[in-house]
Design an enzyme around this catalytic site. Structure first.
Site, PDB file in Angstrom:
ATOM      1  N   GLY A   1       0.795  -1.221   0.000  1.00  0.00           N
ATOM      2  CA  GLY A   1       0.000   0.000   0.000  1.00  0.00           C
ATOM      3  C   GLY A   1       0.821   1.261   0.000  1.00  0.00           C
ATOM      4  O   GLY A   1       1.941   1.297   0.476  1.00  0.00           O
ATOM      5  N   SER A   2       0.213   2.269  -0.535  1.00  0.00           N
ATOM      6  CA  SER A   2       0.878   3.561  -0.607  1.00  0.00           C
ATOM      7  C   SER A   2       0.867   4.237   0.746  1.00  0.00           C
ATOM      8  O   SER A   2       0.049   3.966   1.600  1.00  0.00           O
ATOM      9  CB  SER A   2       0.149   4.427  -1.611  1.00  0.00           C
ATOM     10  OG  SER A   2       0.640   5.719  -1.534  1.00  0.00           O
ATOM     11  N   SER A   3       1.773   5.141   0.918  1.00  0.00           N
ATOM     12  CA  SER A   3       1.946   5.797   2.209  1.00  0.00           C
ATOM     13  C   SER A   3       1.124   7.067   2.314  1.00  0.00           C
ATOM     14  O   SER A   3       0.951   7.608   3.389  1.00  0.00           O
ATOM     15  CB  SER A   3       3.394   6.164   2.387  1.00  0.00           C
ATOM     16  OG  SER A   3       3.693   7.171   1.454  1.00  0.00           O
TER      17      SER A   3
ATOM     18  N   SER B   1       1.206   8.177  -4.655  1.00  0.00           N
ATOM     19  CA  SER B   1       0.694   7.684  -3.377  1.00  0.00           C
ATOM     20  C   SER B   1      -0.828   7.646  -3.382  1.00  0.00           C
ATOM     21  O   SER B   1      -1.490   8.563  -2.907  1.00  0.00           O
ATOM     22  CB  SER B   1       1.196   8.570  -2.237  1.00  0.00           C
ATOM     23  OG  SER B   1       2.584   8.430  -2.119  1.00  0.00           O
TER      24      SER B   1
END
Ligand code: NAG
Ligand code: NAG
Length: 299
Positions: A135-137, A285
């Site tokens: 997952g993106s931050s 993101s």
């Protein structure tokens, strides 16, 4: 026997009982690659599912777990499933060497597969409920490049172990291949969106990572931002071509829902096993959508 008074709160206090991220030092890893394995077991385990959360470049299991924009820790507390947090020994996960791009090739993918096997046996989770996410931050510097890429590689190399994948901002499995065989190499052609191939060719890349395999494949959900400046948005369409070919379905969506799951996102389904979520105006993101990813997993 007597305990010093000071130690009492640490032994009997609530902090000693609360769940925390814990390292598993020996997970029976016979691969050459030796990433770390961390596990989060919520206080109340209510589910027999297992979620593997793959951190981004320049990050680690601990940093990713502590990142408030990565919601899998909260998901685990709420729904009671166990999460495994692999931790790489290189700046980015190895998605470029033959070792990692092959089933049981000894690379990072092999080591993560060993973590999955260890977790299923040790925590008695259901081998038919193994879910992978990268997952993106949401923009933190230390975790800006997520590992959607490794999620795709795991799906291709270990279809026998993985039930479903929900990945953010990745590239097709094998797109980051290194012609010199270097491990954890960056690939500008792929990141720049110039790696284009037919569905058949991309499908062959997946099939060749585990030759002869004829069993089921993980259901694939992938998210991509239309203005991703790190991994070109072209990779969205290439990933659609890859997994629709693997599942032998058309690249024309069976359903395309605008403004789903939120405004300016479009959800494209290609049958029931492949789903792409295209986020218009979103960069590298893409924020984690825990509820949507969990729903894809059936959690
Ligand atoms: C980068 O990946 C592409 C496939 O996406 C491959 O053809 C190319 O050789 C790779 N580049 C390098 C420098 O390894
Ligand atoms: C793919 O699906 C088509 C029908 O949609 C079928 O004719 C073909 O045999 C299938 N190919 C494979 C490899 O299963």
């Amino acid at each position: 026997m007597h305990f010093p008074t000071l130690a009492t709160p640490f032994i009997f206090g609530a902090t000693a009982l609360a769940a925390s991220l814990t390292q598993v030092s020996n997970y029976n890893n016979n691969a050459k690659a030796k990433p770390g394995m961390w596990v989060y077991k919520p206080d109340t385990v209510k589910s027999d599912a297992l979620v593997i959360a793959i951190h981004s470049c320049q990050s680690s299991a601990q940093k990713y777990f502590a990142n408030s924009k990565i919601p899998w820790h909260q998901g685990s507390d709420r729904k009671g499933y166990i999460t495994v947090w692999p931790s790489s020994t290189t700046e980015c996960w190895d998605v470029s060497s033959k070792a990692s791009l092959s089933h049981d090739g000894g690379g990072d993918s092999n080591a993560i597969a060993n973590m999955i096997k260890y977790a299923i046996t040790t925590y008695k989770t259901d081998p038919k409920k193994v879910y992978v996410t990268g997952g993106s931050s949401g923009g933190d510097k230390d975790a800006d490049e997520l590992f959607g890429m490794m999620s795709n590689v795991l799906a291709a190399t270990y279809p026998d172990l993985i039930t479903a994948v929900s990945l953010y901002s990745g590239v097709p499995a094998g797109c980051f291949v290194s012609s010199s065989g270097a491990s954890a190499a960056w690939n500008n052609t792929c990141s720049g969106g110039q790696s284009k191939a037919s569905g058949e060719a991309w499908g062959n890349v997946v099939r060749n990572m585990y030759p002869g395999y004829t069993g089921s494949r993980p259901r694939m959900q992938f998210w991509h931002g239309s203005v991703d400046g790190t991994l070109s948005p072209n990779n969205y369409q290439e990933t659609v071509k890859q997994w629709t070919n693997v599942f032998n379905v058309s690249t024309t969506p069976t359903s395309s829902k605008p403004d789903t799951p939120e405004k300016n996102y479009r959800t494209d389904d290609f049958g029931s096993n492949v789903e792409g979520i295209w986020a218009v105006g979103v960069g590298h993101s893409v924020p984690s959508h825990l509820d949507v990813s969990e729903a894809w997993f059936g959690l």
